[in-house]
Design a protein around this motif. Structure first.
Motif, PDB file in Angstrom:
ATOM      1  N   PRO A 132      16.693  -7.224   3.383  1.00 54.33           N
ATOM      2  CA  PRO A 132      16.419  -6.197   4.408  1.00 54.33           C
ATOM      3  C   PRO A 132      17.324  -4.968   4.269  1.00 54.33           C
ATOM      4  CG  PRO A 132      16.448  -8.367   5.409  1.00 54.33           C
ATOM      5  CD  PRO A 132      16.879  -8.549   3.988  1.00 54.33           C
ATOM      6  N   GLU A 133      18.570  -5.167   3.849  1.00 58.31           N
ATOM      7  CA  GLU A 133      19.483  -4.034   3.665  1.00 58.31           C
ATOM      8  C   GLU A 133      19.037  -3.164   2.495  1.00 58.31           C
ATOM      9  OE1 GLU A 133      20.722  -7.333   3.674  1.00 58.31           O
ATOM     10  OE2 GLU A 133      21.036  -7.210   5.838  1.00 58.31           O
ATOM     11  N   GLU A 134      18.551  -3.806   1.439  1.00 62.40           N
ATOM     12  CA  GLU A 134      18.076  -3.045   0.277  1.00 62.40           C
ATOM     13  C   GLU A 134      16.814  -2.264   0.609  1.00 62.40           C
ATOM     14  OE1 GLU A 134      19.694  -5.749  -3.433  1.00 62.40           O
ATOM     15  OE2 GLU A 134      17.893  -6.423  -2.362  1.00 62.40           O
ATOM     16  N   VAL A 135      15.986  -2.793   1.501  1.00 60.10           N
ATOM     17  CA  VAL A 135      14.784  -2.066   1.934  1.00 60.10           C
ATOM     18  C   VAL A 135      15.208  -0.781   2.640  1.00 60.10           C
ATOM     19  CG1 VAL A 135      12.773  -2.125   3.461  1.00 60.10           C
ATOM     20  CG2 VAL A 135      13.329  -4.122   2.075  1.00 60.10           C
ATOM     21  N   LYS A 136      16.250  -0.862   3.477  1.00 55.75           N
ATOM     22  CA  LYS A 136      16.759   0.344   4.144  1.00 55.75           C
ATOM     23  C   LYS A 136      17.295   1.350   3.132  1.00 55.75           C
ATOM     24  CE  LYS A 136      17.761  -1.019   8.798  1.00 55.75           C
ATOM     25  NZ  LYS A 136      18.588  -0.825   9.943  1.00 55.75           N
ATOM     26  N   GLN A 137      17.971   0.868   2.090  1.00 52.60           N
ATOM     27  CA  GLN A 137      18.484   1.767   1.053  1.00 52.60           C
ATOM     28  C   GLN A 137      17.336   2.447   0.317  1.00 52.60           C
ATOM     29  OE1 GLN A 137      20.954  -0.745  -1.372  1.00 52.60           O
ATOM     30  NE2 GLN A 137      22.683  -0.663   0.053  1.00 52.60           N
ATOM     31  N   VAL A 138      16.302   1.689  -0.013  1.00 56.11           N
ATOM     32  CA  VAL A 138      15.138   2.254  -0.713  1.00 56.11           C
ATOM     33  C   VAL A 138      14.465   3.318   0.154  1.00 56.11           C
ATOM     34  CG1 VAL A 138      12.821   1.712  -1.586  1.00 56.11           C
ATOM     35  CG2 VAL A 138      14.743   0.242  -2.172  1.00 56.11           C
ATOM     36  N   SER A 139      14.475   3.114   1.471  1.00 53.02           N
ATOM     37  CA  SER A 139      13.823   4.083   2.362  1.00 53.02           C
ATOM     38  C   SER A 139      14.537   5.429   2.371  1.00 53.02           C
ATOM     39  CB  SER A 139      13.745   3.527   3.785  1.00 53.02           C
ATOM     40  OG  SER A 139      15.020   3.507   4.385  1.00 53.02           O
ATOM     41  N   LYS A 140      15.763   5.473   1.892  1.00 54.28           N
ATOM     42  CA  LYS A 140      16.518   6.728   1.852  1.00 54.28           C
ATOM     43  C   LYS A 140      16.303   7.491   0.546  1.00 54.28           C
ATOM     44  CE  LYS A 140      19.935   4.876   4.982  1.00 54.28           C
ATOM     45  NZ  LYS A 140      21.246   4.275   5.146  1.00 54.28           N
ATOM     46  N   TRP A 141      15.654   6.886  -0.418  1.00 52.53           N
ATOM     47  CA  TRP A 141      15.362   7.550  -1.681  1.00 52.53           C
ATOM     48  C   TRP A 141      14.271   8.603  -1.468  1.00 52.53           C
ATOM     49  CZ3 TRP A 141      14.429   2.807  -5.402  1.00 52.53           C
ATOM     50  CH2 TRP A 141      15.615   2.088  -5.535  1.00 52.53           C
ATOM     51  N   GLY A 201       0.834  -1.203   0.000  1.00 54.03           N
ATOM     52  CA  GLY A 201       0.000   0.000   0.000  1.00 54.03           C
ATOM     53  C   GLY A 201       0.859   1.239   0.000  1.00 54.03           C
ATOM     54  N   ALA A 202       0.395   2.291   0.639  1.00 49.04           N
ATOM     55  CA  ALA A 202       1.046   3.606   0.681  1.00 49.04           C
ATOM     56  C   ALA A 202       1.065   4.212  -0.716  1.00 49.04           C
ATOM     57  CB  ALA A 202       2.441   3.529   1.267  1.00 49.04           C
ATOM     58  N   GLU A 203       1.669   5.359  -0.819  1.00 54.77           N
ATOM     59  CA  GLU A 203       1.720   6.079  -2.086  1.00 54.77           C
ATOM     60  C   GLU A 203       2.612   5.368  -3.098  1.00 54.77           C
ATOM     61  OE1 GLU A 203       3.883  10.072  -2.998  1.00 54.77           O
ATOM     62  OE2 GLU A 203       1.932  10.546  -2.144  1.00 54.77           O
ATOM     63  N   ASP A 204       3.754   4.882  -2.643  1.00 58.03           N
ATOM     64  CA  ASP A 204       4.690   4.169  -3.488  1.00 58.03           C
ATOM     65  C   ASP A 204       5.595   3.304  -2.620  1.00 58.03           C
ATOM     66  OD1 ASP A 204       6.194   6.141  -2.271  1.00 58.03           O
ATOM     67  OD2 ASP A 204       7.068   6.926  -4.100  1.00 58.03           O
ATOM     68  N   ILE A 205       6.475   2.540  -3.250  1.00 60.06           N
ATOM     69  CA  ILE A 205       7.340   1.627  -2.505  1.00 60.06           C
ATOM     70  C   ILE A 205       8.298   2.383  -1.592  1.00 60.06           C
ATOM     71  CG2 ILE A 205       9.010   1.459  -4.391  1.00 60.06           C
ATOM     72  CD1 ILE A 205       8.163  -1.379  -1.946  1.00 60.06           C
ATOM     73  N   VAL A 206       8.712   3.579  -1.976  1.00 60.08           N
ATOM     74  CA  VAL A 206       9.644   4.357  -1.151  1.00 60.08           C
ATOM     75  C   VAL A 206       8.947   4.794   0.137  1.00 60.08           C
ATOM     76  CG1 VAL A 206      11.096   6.404  -1.046  1.00 60.08           C
ATOM     77  CG2 VAL A 206      10.954   5.104  -3.169  1.00 60.08           C
ATOM     78  N   SER A 207       7.729   5.281   0.039  1.00 55.15           N
ATOM     79  CA  SER A 207       6.968   5.678   1.226  1.00 55.15           C
ATOM     80  C   SER A 207       6.717   4.472   2.129  1.00 55.15           C
ATOM     81  CB  SER A 207       5.627   6.289   0.837  1.00 55.15           C
ATOM     82  OG  SER A 207       5.816   7.413   0.034  1.00 55.15           O
ATOM     83  N   LEU A 208       6.426   3.338   1.514  1.00 56.34           N
ATOM     84  CA  LEU A 208       6.215   2.110   2.273  1.00 56.34           C
ATOM     85  C   LEU A 208       7.492   1.693   2.992  1.00 56.34           C
ATOM     86  CD1 LEU A 208       4.281  -0.240   2.935  1.00 56.34           C
ATOM     87  CD2 LEU A 208       5.080  -1.345   0.837  1.00 56.34           C
ATOM     88  N   ALA A 209       8.617   1.734   2.291  1.00 54.45           N
ATOM     89  CA  ALA A 209       9.901   1.362   2.892  1.00 54.45           C
ATOM     90  C   ALA A 209      10.288   2.328   4.011  1.00 54.45           C
ATOM     91  CB  ALA A 209      10.993   1.332   1.828  1.00 54.45           C
ATOM     92  N   LYS A 210      10.009   3.618   3.818  1.00 56.89           N
ATOM     93  CA  LYS A 210      10.309   4.601   4.869  1.00 56.89           C
ATOM     94  C   LYS A 210       9.517   4.296   6.133  1.00 56.89           C
ATOM     95  CE  LYS A 210      11.669   8.432   1.967  1.00 56.89           C
ATOM     96  NZ  LYS A 210      11.864   9.826   1.886  1.00 56.89           N
ATOM     97  N   GLU A 211       8.244   3.988   5.980  1.00 57.69           N
ATOM     98  CA  GLU A 211       7.395   3.716   7.136  1.00 57.69           C
ATOM     99  C   GLU A 211       7.820   2.425   7.838  1.00 57.69           C
ATOM    100  OE1 GLU A 211       4.724   4.473   9.980  1.00 57.69           O
ATOM    101  OE2 GLU A 211       5.268   5.820   8.350  1.00 57.69           O
ATOM    102  N   VAL A 212       8.079   1.378   7.078  1.00 59.75           N
ATOM    103  CA  VAL A 212       8.477   0.095   7.663  1.00 59.75           C
ATOM    104  C   VAL A 212       9.830   0.221   8.353  1.00 59.75           C
ATOM    105  CG1 VAL A 212       9.187  -2.264   7.072  1.00 59.75           C
ATOM    106  CG2 VAL A 212       7.067  -1.327   6.137  1.00 59.75           C
ATOM    107  N   THR A 213      10.765   0.922   7.746  1.00 60.13           N
ATOM    108  CA  THR A 213      12.092   1.111   8.349  1.00 60.13           C
ATOM    109  C   THR A 213      11.990   1.939   9.620  1.00 60.13           C
ATOM    110  OG1 THR A 213      13.115   0.976   6.167  1.00 60.13           O
ATOM    111  CG2 THR A 213      14.423   1.954   7.915  1.00 60.13           C
ATOM    112  N   LYS A 214      11.137   2.971   9.592  1.00 61.75           N
ATOM    113  CA  LYS A 214      10.937   3.794  10.787  1.00 61.75           C
ATOM    114  C   LYS A 214      10.376   2.963  11.934  1.00 61.75           C
ATOM    115  CE  LYS A 214       7.433   6.575  11.451  1.00 61.75           C
ATOM    116  NZ  LYS A 214       6.412   7.578  11.260  1.00 61.75           N
ATOM    117  N   LEU A 215       9.431   2.095  11.626  1.00 64.43           N
ATOM    118  CA  LEU A 215       8.849   1.235  12.657  1.00 64.43           C
ATOM    119  C   LEU A 215       9.862   0.211  13.171  1.00 64.43           C
ATOM    120  CD1 LEU A 215       5.334   0.613  11.102  1.00 64.43           C
ATOM    121  CD2 LEU A 215       5.843   1.958  13.140  1.00 64.43           C
TER     122      LEU A 215
END
Length: 174
Positions: A120-129, A83-97
């Motif tokens: 999991p490391e790539e998810v953290k990288q995507v969250s920084k985009w 869900g969320a607006e896009d994968i980056v927003s989703l990754a940011k929220e999941v990484t923050k949690l």
């Protein structure tokens, strides 16, 4: 679990994930019940869905889709977040949690983006985009910047001329 029940659950998962191309996998098994309710509420407020699934049924439901690679070789308890607006927003929220102190036992297991498996490391990288909204605002700034510069340069000459005419008219009045 009987074969008809498995088929029913698989069809339900297929219908839920129809049109979903990006998702993240998380582990929520060790969270307490109240924490899980709070987590789901937080995610729901941001239009993010969380679903705990059995890996074999998820594999069967996503076979041949862009979500399929996420479940290859997966073991243990898994929850799918999409869900969320896009994968980056989703990754940011999941990484923050996952990094926050509210849900210490919440962890990221990976995911899939445009059919490519994420660790999991790539998810953290995507969250920084930059998110989609941030990218659009940067693009609009780049598109509008030359026009604004040109407009300023064109108006500056006229403003200078008007200022000089005003100064001359003030001198003549004195």
């Amino acid at each position: 679990m009987s074969k008809p029940v498995k088929e029913y659950i698989t069809n339900d998962l297929k219908s839920r994930w129809d049109g979903v191309s990006d998702a993240l996998l998380v582990d929520v098994a060790e969270l307490e019940a109240n924490d899980t309710v709070a987590l789901r509420k937080q995610l729901r407020e941001k239009s993010i869905h969380l679903l705990v699934v059995k890996n074999s049924l998820a594999r069967r439901a996503t076979e041949g889709t862009s979500l399929g690679p996420a479940f290859e070789g997966l073991g243990g308890t898994t929850a799918v977040v999409w869900g969320a607006e896009d994968i980056v927003s989703l990754a940011k929220e999941v990484t923050k949690l996952a990094d926050g102190k509210d849900f210490e036992k919440f962890e990221t297991k990976g995911g899939v983006m445009d059919g490519a498996k994420l660790s999991p490391e790539e998810v953290k990288q995507v969250s920084k985009w930059p998110s989609r909204t941030e990218q659009l605002s940067m693009l609009m700034g780049q598109i509008l910047s030359p026009g604004a510069t040109l407009s300023g340069q064109l108006l500056a000459g006229g403003a200078n001329l008007a200022s000089q005419v005003k100064q001359i008219s003030e001198k003549e009045e004195e």
